[in-house]
Design a protein around this motif. Sequence first.
Motif: not given
Length: 544
Positions: A530-535, A299-307, A315-323
């Motif tokens: 900033x999220x590393x996923x944005x890069x 949830x935290x990583x999605x909050x940082x990466x959200x656009x 967004x679903x994919x980010x959650x499940x990648x972290x899992x």
Amino acid sequence: MNTLKKLSFVFLFVSINLASFAQEMDENTPKDFLPATFHKERRAMLRKALPPQSVAIFFANSIRNRANDVDFHFHQNPDFYYLTGYNEPNSVLLIFTEVQENSKGEKYDEVIFTQPRDPRMEMWNGKRLGKEGVKTKLGFQTVYQNVDFKDFALDFKKFNKVLFTEFFNDDRDKQDDPADAHDLIQQFRAKASVPADYDANKFKLYEMITTTPVENSANVAQVIGRYVNFYKSLQSDKIFIDFLEAKTNEDRNKVKEKITKTNIDGYSLDEVMNYLRESKTTEEIGLLRKAIRISCIAQREVMKAMTPEMSEMEIQGIHEYVYRRYGSEYEGYPSIVGAGNNGCVLHYIENNRLMVGNKQMVLMDVGAEYHGYTADVTRTIPANGKFSEEQKAIYNLVYQAQDEAIKLCKPNLPFNAPHTKAQEIINKGLFALGIIKSEKEAHSYFPHGTSHYLGLDVHDRGTYGELKVNSVITVEPGIYIPNGSPCDPKWWGIAVRIEDDILITATGYENLSALAPRKWDEIEALMKEKSPLNDLVLPKLEDK
């Protein structure tokens, strides 16, 4: 090389490779699965909770077909896993309250029937434990192959109770497998004389009629009335019709005499398992903590990466990648990611909106499953990183309702106490905002309960009586205002749910999901990071 030699060579090749594969699996398998002693202790507790001279039977889940020759990923029956630690299909577990003895003089109080080893199938689908693996790794003493169940000598008629949970028609009969889940269930039905049309609710009410003193028949009639109104299959039952129409105790006794006694019981075992699984052990709480913490980090990583340009699926994919990065094997349930009006659909799982949009909020009801135990954490955030005034008003109302509800998560309080408090606060708040006309007005803006148990199932077993120490429950109030609702259009399309996983302790509660921000200003602050996923920029797909 003749055919026999070829087959022997293939078998030897497969066996050698399987042995190597098995060793590699053991070396790379996580070490924090529940130990065999945990499952053995659960079986002992179940045995103590069963009525005397009874046997309980459990079936592993079947394999469900996805399409053609592709199956869904196997997921074990949680009760079966809880009692055995066995994570394969087509298996049967019998637990006896008293020690049994077979024709060879061997004694046992539990027996498990498992899939046999099969080098060819294991080459395609992975290692099986087999009889020896179940003995050495899971600690069972009496183990048979599942094909042995059909001829296993056991007189079910000798028991006072034969307990099982109701069967559902969601398994296929594989013609080339004589001991798949379908066959094992049918074999049990034949052995225990379970009617093909057995209805657990019907037999439960039959027992209630026969065991309740006739002077208390009015109470039984009320219960039967509720069941008959809810279950259409019971409405034409002659026993129930006669009992409800009976005018005197003499008439009711005549109805009792029409009920044939039986030792089969497809309802009481549910109640026992609800009780056992309601309070978690230290080991279970440890696994839940991991699942929940992983979900909070996501949830935290999605909050940082959200656009606003993201899709719901991304967004679903980010959650499940972290899992997966943290070793979570699956999602505890289909991920819910709903932007704007999609969030008003309580179990929205399509997640196919291509762009969440600049002015929308995104409701994310998601949870990692770690070694069988699942989290259930919901956060609702603005796609552009800043709540509008209307969004903030609804969000803070839900937050207030949740905060007050969590305070009522204490031992010995009624299970529905958090919901009652949340509903009271939401009704007052909706009235103050002019969305409903009075605090007593019936509305559908908060259409669900506030809490459920959490564990091996996302909606886990429990008694739903008083809250107990070491139970884990959710607290998840929400407000959903679909487009076209009978209120000012400025509220339309706003959906907010905030859900946390709460451990009931001896002195109160612990919020296991506190790592994921809940307050609106904390969410906005985190979304600025900033999220590393944005890069991460992937190449564009060409149309050709």
